[in-house]
Design a protein around this motif. Structure first.
Motif, PDB file in Angstrom:
ATOM      1  N   ARG A  32      -8.849   7.089   8.973  1.00 22.55           N
ATOM      2  CA  ARG A  32      -9.034   6.289   7.875  1.00 22.55           C
ATOM      3  C   ARG A  32     -10.450   6.287   7.397  1.00 22.55           C
ATOM      4  O   ARG A  32     -10.917   6.316   6.261  1.00 22.55           O
ATOM      5  CB  ARG A  32      -8.412   4.963   7.949  1.00 22.55           C
ATOM      6  CG  ARG A  32      -8.776   4.195   6.625  1.00 22.55           C
ATOM      7  CD  ARG A  32      -8.289   2.640   7.002  1.00 22.55           C
ATOM      8  NE  ARG A  32      -8.772   1.906   8.062  1.00 22.55           N
ATOM      9  CZ  ARG A  32      -8.379   0.686   8.811  1.00 22.55           C
ATOM     10  NH1 ARG A  32      -7.283   0.177   8.290  1.00 22.55           N
ATOM     11  NH2 ARG A  32      -9.146   0.163   9.608  1.00 22.55           N
ATOM     12  N   ASN A  74      -1.373  -1.511  10.296  1.00 16.28           N
ATOM     13  CA  ASN A  74      -2.129  -0.264   9.660  1.00 16.28           C
ATOM     14  C   ASN A  74      -1.768   1.057   9.996  1.00 16.28           C
ATOM     15  O   ASN A  74      -1.483   2.312   9.145  1.00 16.28           O
ATOM     16  CB  ASN A  74      -3.717  -0.705   9.942  1.00 16.28           C
ATOM     17  CG  ASN A  74      -4.087  -1.593   9.074  1.00 16.28           C
ATOM     18  OD1 ASN A  74      -3.516  -1.846   7.882  1.00 16.28           O
ATOM     19  ND2 ASN A  74      -5.274  -2.258   9.438  1.00 16.28           N
ATOM     20  N   GLY A 124      -3.658   5.439   3.231  1.00 20.46           N
ATOM     21  CA  GLY A 124      -2.426   4.685   2.744  1.00 20.46           C
ATOM     22  C   GLY A 124      -1.390   5.690   2.196  1.00 20.46           C
ATOM     23  O   GLY A 124      -0.130   5.778   2.702  1.00 20.46           O
ATOM     24  N   TYR A 163      -9.539   4.886   2.667  1.00 22.57           N
ATOM     25  CA  TYR A 163      -8.481   3.718   2.595  1.00 22.57           C
ATOM     26  C   TYR A 163      -7.204   4.246   1.768  1.00 22.57           C
ATOM     27  O   TYR A 163      -6.102   4.279   2.071  1.00 22.57           O
ATOM     28  CB  TYR A 163      -8.884   2.479   2.166  1.00 22.57           C
ATOM     29  CG  TYR A 163      -9.533   1.639   3.341  1.00 22.57           C
ATOM     30  CD1 TYR A 163      -8.889   0.514   3.847  1.00 22.57           C
ATOM     31  CD2 TYR A 163     -10.925   1.776   3.841  1.00 22.57           C
ATOM     32  CE1 TYR A 163      -9.391  -0.046   4.919  1.00 22.57           C
ATOM     33  CE2 TYR A 163     -11.480   1.175   4.772  1.00 22.57           C
ATOM     34  CZ  TYR A 163     -10.690   0.073   5.568  1.00 22.57           C
ATOM     35  OH  TYR A 163     -11.266  -0.438   6.440  1.00 22.57           O
ATOM     36  N   GLU A 180       0.650  -1.236   0.030  1.00 26.26           N
ATOM     37  CA  GLU A 180       0.077   0.203   0.099  1.00 26.26           C
ATOM     38  C   GLU A 180       0.660   1.233  -0.073  1.00 26.26           C
ATOM     39  O   GLU A 180       0.426   2.165  -0.724  1.00 26.26           O
ATOM     40  CB  GLU A 180      -0.797  -0.032   1.175  1.00 26.26           C
ATOM     41  CG  GLU A 180      -1.831   1.092   1.084  1.00 26.26           C
ATOM     42  CD  GLU A 180      -3.051   1.044   2.356  1.00 26.26           C
ATOM     43  OE1 GLU A 180      -3.822   1.736   2.517  1.00 26.26           O
ATOM     44  OE2 GLU A 180      -2.710   0.333   3.182  1.00 26.26           O
ATOM     45  N   THR A 190      -8.006   4.564  12.976  1.00 31.45           N
ATOM     46  CA  THR A 190      -9.347   4.038  12.542  1.00 31.45           C
ATOM     47  C   THR A 190     -10.170   5.204  11.977  1.00 31.45           C
ATOM     48  O   THR A 190     -10.998   5.034  10.890  1.00 31.45           O
ATOM     49  CB  THR A 190      -9.736   3.116  13.440  1.00 31.45           C
ATOM     50  OG1 THR A 190      -8.783   1.996  13.681  1.00 31.45           O
ATOM     51  CG2 THR A 190     -11.111   2.328  12.861  1.00 31.45           C
TER      52      THR A 190
END
Length: 803
Positions: free
Chosen positions: A404, A437, A413, A409, A363, A401
Motif C-alpha cells: 500500500r 485492510n 483498495g 491507498y 473502499e 502495508t
C-alpha cells in the motif's frame, strides 16, 4: 382512561350534549317553577283579598244583628230584670235566624248569659278586656281552642248594662267556602293562639299543610316577626314538600293572643300541569342523547379509521416491515396518508442504503465483516444438521502495508477489490467479505479439515496471479488461516476472529496455511484478567523485587546487584516473569511495572547503603519504552533520589528497532550519570555500528554462550572476542548465567569484569542479600552452586579432561 380515540370522541360529544341538555332542562324547570310560583303567589294574594271582603261582610252582618238586639226594648228589660230565660230565647232566635254559631250576653260584671257557660268563661274575660279598649270591639276570639269571628255591641238601658256578643266559627266549613271561591285549589285555615299556654292550633277538620309540623313552623315564623300584617306569599319547606303559604295576621278582639289566616298551596300541585311537558322534554333529550352517541360513534369511527390504519402502518415500519396506507379521500387525512407513504418510502430507501453501508466495505464494495458474520449465523444450523463443518478461511495479503505504501491507498483498495472479485468468482455460492485492510474472508462447508486445506491451497494458487492495475501489474502472495465450527469454537460468532488468528499463526510459523491452534493462542481473557490483577498486585505489594548479586572478578567481591521483578499472586501463587512481562509489554502496563520496579530498587539501594554496602543497582528497561520521552523524563526525576549508582539494562534488539530515539534517550541517561548496559548481547542481530554510536558502559554476554562455554571452543572463543571487543570500546563486560566454577574460572582467565549467575548467588530478598554481603565481608565462602547446576559443572569438568 380511554385507550381508543373513538371512545374519547364519543364520550366527549355525548358529555357536552348531556351537559347542554342538563342546562336547558334546569333552565326550563327553573322558568316553569318560577312562573308557577308567580301565578300561585298572585292567587294566594287574591284569595286573601277575598277573605278580607268576606270578613267585612260577616262583620257587618254580625254588627247589624247585635245592634238590633241590643236596641230591642223587651230584650233590654230582660237584661235589666235578669230574666235569663227571655235572654236565652231572644239570643237563640236571633242566632238561628242570622245563622251564626254563638250568641251570648256579657254583663258589666263579666258574667255570661246564654250559650254554654263552661266554654264561655274565657270569653267573658276577653270581652271585658276588649270593651276596655273600644266600645264595640270586634276580632278573633279563641273559645275552647276554636277561633271565632266575634263582635260585641253595648246594651244601654239607659246606662250600660252589658254587651251582646255574636261569634261566627272560623272552622273548616268557612274555609271550604273560601277555598271554593279561589281560582286554585288551595288550603285555608285560621290559626288561633291559646291565651293561657301560648300554643298555636288549627280548628278541627283543618286539612293540608295547616296541620302538624306545618302549623308549628308557621307559628314560629309569626312569633319571630317574619310575617307582618301585610299579606305576603312565602316559600315554606315542610316535610311533605315545597309549599307556598300566605299568612294573613288577624286582629284579636282583646288585642292579646293573635290569630292568623293561612292560605297554602303545594308546588307539586302547581307543577302537576307542567309534568307532561317536562317529561316530554326529558324523553326528547334522552332520545337526542342516544342519537348523538350513535352519531358520534359513527363519526368518530370514520375519523379514527384512517388514524388506526396509520397507527398499524407505523407499527409495521417500527418492526422494519413495509407499510403503506390507502388514500381514500382528498381531505386532511388523505394528505396525511400520502405524506406517510412518502415518508415510509424514504425510510425504506434510507434503511436500504444504511444496511448496504453497514454490510459493505466502502473502499472496495465487497461485503464486510458484519455481512460475513450474518452469513455464518445463517449457515451454521444447516451445516450442523447435515453433519458438516462450517469453515472460515482468512486470506491475508503478505506485506500489505508495504504494498500500500508503494502503490498508494486508492490502488491498494482497487487491489483488494480485484482479489475479492476473483475470490467470489471462484466460490460463487459462498459468502465472501473483506475482514480487514489486507485480509479477505470466505465461509464454506466441508466434511473434514483436510478438504478445507485443499480448498485453501487451490484458492491461494489461483489468486496469487499478478493483478493488473492500470498499466502496471502487482504480484500478490497470500497467507491463509482456517477455523472450523464446531472444532475450534463453541459457537459460530467468533469464527472470523479465530480464522484471522490462524492467519497470524501461519505467518509467524512461515507456513502457507495454518489451522487455528488453540494451545498456541492461549486464553486472551485470562491474560487480560492477569494484567488487571497485575495493577492490583502493584498497589497491594504482591509485586516486589529480588536482587541478584553481580560479582566483580577483579576485586573478588560483590559490587552490584540486578533488580528482578517477582509476583506472588494471592490465588495463582508465584507467577513467572516470562509469563506476565511479555503481556505487560503488549498491553502497555509495562510502563507502570517499570516505574514500580525502579522505585523499589532505589529504595532498597538506600537501605543497603544505610547498612554500609554501596552497590550499583541495575534495572531492566523494556525495549518498547526506550523511545518513550515522557517515561525517560520520569525515570530521570526518580534517579535524582538514588543513593548510589544506577544502571539501565537495555536489549540490543530494542535499540536497533528504534535507533534514533533510543540513542537520544540513552544520551540523556548517560549525561545524568545513569549507566547503560546492553543486555543479552549476542542473542540478536548485533551491529558494531550501533555499539560505536551508543554511550554504553556495560556489555552483558547472553547466558546461552556462558552456559555452553565449557562444552565447546567456539562459544569460548566468541566470549573471549566479546570481552576484548568491549574492553576495546571502553566498556565493562558482564557474563550472565554463571552456574559452574569452571565457567567462573574461564571468565576470570579471559579478563571478564563481572559475573552473575546461580553459582554466585540466586536472586534474593533484601534481608538475605544483607546476610550474603556480611558473610562475604567476613571472608566466608558465598559461592554455592544450585542443585540444578551440579550436572552442568560435572559435564564441564569432563569436557575439560577430554580437551
Amino acid at each position: 382512561m380511554f385507550r381508543h380515540l373513538r371512545t374519547k370522541l364519543t364520550v366527549l360529544y355525548a358529555g357536552l350534549f348531556g351537559v347542554a341538555l342538563l342546562l336547558i332542562s334546569v333552565a326550563v324547570w327553573a322558568g316553569v317553577s318560577a312562573n308557577a310560583r308567580t301565578v300561585v303567589r298572585g292567587e294566594l294574594v287574591s284569595s286573601g283579598t277575598v277573605f278580607d271582603r268576606l270578613w267585612a261582610l260577616r262583620a257587618d252582618e254580625l254588627q247589624s244583628g247585635a245592634g238590633l238586639l241590643s236596641r230591642d226594648f223587651g230584650f233590654r228589660e230582660a237584661i235589666a230584670s235578669r230574666d235569663e230565660a227571655t235572654i236565652r230565647s231572644a239570643l237563640e232566635n236571633l242566632r238561628v235566624r242570622l245563622g251564626i254559631d254563638m250568641a251570648f250576653v256579657v254583663n258589666v260584671d263579666g258574667r255570661v248569659t246564654g250559650g254554654e257557660r263552661a266554654s264561655l268563661k274565657d270569653a267573658g274575660e276577653q270581652i271585658t278586656q276588649a270593651v276596655g279598649q273600644e266600645d264595640s270591639p270586634s276580632g278573633v276570639m279563641v273559645i275552647a281552642g276554636v277561633p271565632y269571628q266575634t263582635i260585641a255591641t253595648p246594651i244601654l238601658s239607659p246606662t250600660l248594662v252589658g254587651w251582646v256578643v255574636f261569634a261566627a266559627r272560623l272552622d273548616a266549613r268557612e274555609m271550604n267556602a273560601l277555598e271554593r271561591l279561589s281560582a286554585i285549589p288551595l288550603d285555608a285555615a285560621v290559626l288561633g293562639r291559646n291565651k293561657r299556654n301560648g300554643a298555636w292550633s288549627a280548628p278541627p277538620g283543618a286539612s293540608g299543610l295547616v296541620n302538624g309540623s306545618a302549623s308549628r313552623g308557621l307559628a314560629r315564623m309569626i312569633d319571630a316577626g317574619l310575617l307582618t300584617r301585610t299579606p305576603e306569599a312565602r316559600d315554606f319547606k315542610d316535610p311533605a314538600g315545597d309549599t307556598l303559604t300566605l299568612v294573613k295576621p288577624l286582629k284579636s278582639i282583646d288585642g292579646g293572643a293573635p290569630a292568623a289566616l293561612l292560605l297554602s298551596y303545594p308546588m307539586a300541585r302547581a307543577m302537576a300541569p307542567y309534568e307532561p311537558l317536562l317529561a316530554m322534554i326529558a324523553l326528547t333529550g334522552l332520545a337526542g342523547l342516544i342519537l348523538l352517541v350513535i352519531g358520534s360513534w359513527m363519526l368518530a369511527r370514520s375519523v379514527t379509521r384512517p388514524i388506526s390504519a396509520l397507527d398499524e402502518a407505523v407499527q409495521r415500519v417500527r418492526r422494519g416491515e413495509e407499510a403503506a396506507v390507502e388514500v381514500t379521500a382528498p381531505d386532511e387525512m388523505g394528505r396525511l396518508a400520502e405524506s406517510f407513504n412518502a415518508m415510509a418510502a424514504e425510510i425504506r430507501e434510507r434503511e436500504r442504503r444504511i444496511t448496504d453501508l453497514a454490510l459493505h466495505d466502502a473502499e472496495t464494495g465487497l461485503p464486510n465483516r458484519r455481512a460475513l458474520d450474518n452469513a455464518i449465523q445463517a449457515m451454521a444450523p444447516k451445516a450442523m444438521a447435515d453433519g458438516e463443518k462450517l469453515v472460515v478461511l482468512a486470506l491475508a495479503v503478505d506485506r500489505f502495508t508495504q504494498v500500500r505504501g508503494a502503490i498508494g491507498y486508492a490502488l491498494a483498495g482497487t487491489l483488494m477489490a480485484e482479489v475479492g472479485s476473483a475470490l467470489r468468482r471462484l466460490r460463487p455460492g459462498d459468502p465472501v467479505a473483506r475482514l480487514a485492510n489486507g485480509v479477505l474472508g470466505v465461509a464454506f462447508r466441508v466434511r473434514e479439515i483436510d478438504e478445507a486445506l485443499r480448498v485453501a491451497a487451490h484458492l491461494q494458487h489461483v489468486l496469487e496471479a499478478p493483478v493488473r492495475l492500470g498499466d502496471n501489474s502487482v504480484d500478490v502472495t497470500l497467507t491463509g488461516g482456517l477455523a472450523a465450527y464446531p472444532d475450534h469454537a463453541e459457537s459460530p460468532e467468533g469464527l472470523i476472529n479465530l480464522a484471522a488468528v490462524a492467519a497470524d499463526q501461519a505467518r509467524s510459523d512461515h507456513q502457507k496455511t495454518a489451522v487455528f491452534d488453540a494451545k498456541a493462542y492461549g486464553d486472551p481473557a485470562a491474560k487480560l484478567s492477569l494484567m488487571s490483577e497485575m495493577l492490583s498486585g502493584i498497589a497491594n505489594g504482591d509485586i516486589y523485587i529480588h536482587l541478584q548479586p553481580k560479582y566483580d572478578l577483579r576485586r573478588q567481591r560483590t559490587t552490584g546487584a540486578e533488580a528482578l521483578v517477582r509476583w506472588r499472586h494471592p490465588v495463582r501463587g508465584m507467577v513467572s516473569p516470562d509469563e506476565f512481562i511479555p503481556m505487560a509489554e503488549e498491553t502497555g502496563h509495562i510502563r507502570t511495572l517499570t516505574t514500580h520496579v525502579l522505585s523499589l530498587a532505589i529504595a532498597q539501594q538506600g537501605e543497603l547503603k544505610a547498612a554500609g554496602h554501596d552497590l550499583a543497582v541495575s534495572v531492566n528497561l523494556s525495549g518498547r519504552l526506550v523511545g518513550d520521552a515522557e517515561l525517560a523524563q520520569e525515570m530521570l526525576d526518580m534517579a535524582k533520589g538514588a543513593s548510589g549508582e544506577l544502571c539501565l539494562e537495555i536489549t540490543e534488539t530494542a535499540v536497533i528497532a528504534n535507533p534514533a530515539r533510543a540513542l537520544e534517550h540513552i544520551e540523556r541517561f548517560a549525561a545524568a550519570g545513569i549507566k547503560i548496559s546492553i543486555d543479552d548481547y549476542g542473542s540478536g542481530l548485533s551491529s558494531l555500528a550501533y555499539l560505536k554510536q551508543m554511550r554504553a558502559h556495560e556489555l552483558k554476554i547472553d547466558k546461552a554462550f556462558v552456559i555452553s562455554m565449557a562444552e565447546g571452543h567456539k562459544d569460548a572463543l566468541l566470549v573471549r572476542s566479546t570481552v576484548e571487543l568491549a574492553h576495546s570500546l571502553g566498556m565493562q563486560i558482564t557474563a550472565e548465567g554463571v552456574e559452574t566454577p569452571t565457567a567462573l574460572a574461564l571468565l576470570t582467565a579471559m579478563g571478564c569484569d563481572l559475573a552473575q549467575g546461580y553459582f554466585i548467588a540466586r536472586p534474593m530478598m533484601l534481608a538475605d542479600l544483607l546476610l550474603f554481603l556480611e558473610r562475604e565481608a567476613e571472608g566466608s565462602p558465598t559461592h554455592r552452586p544450585p542443585p540444578e547446576a551440579k550436572q552442568t559443572a560435572a559435564r564441564s569438568r569432563a569436557h575439560a579432561g577430554q580437551g
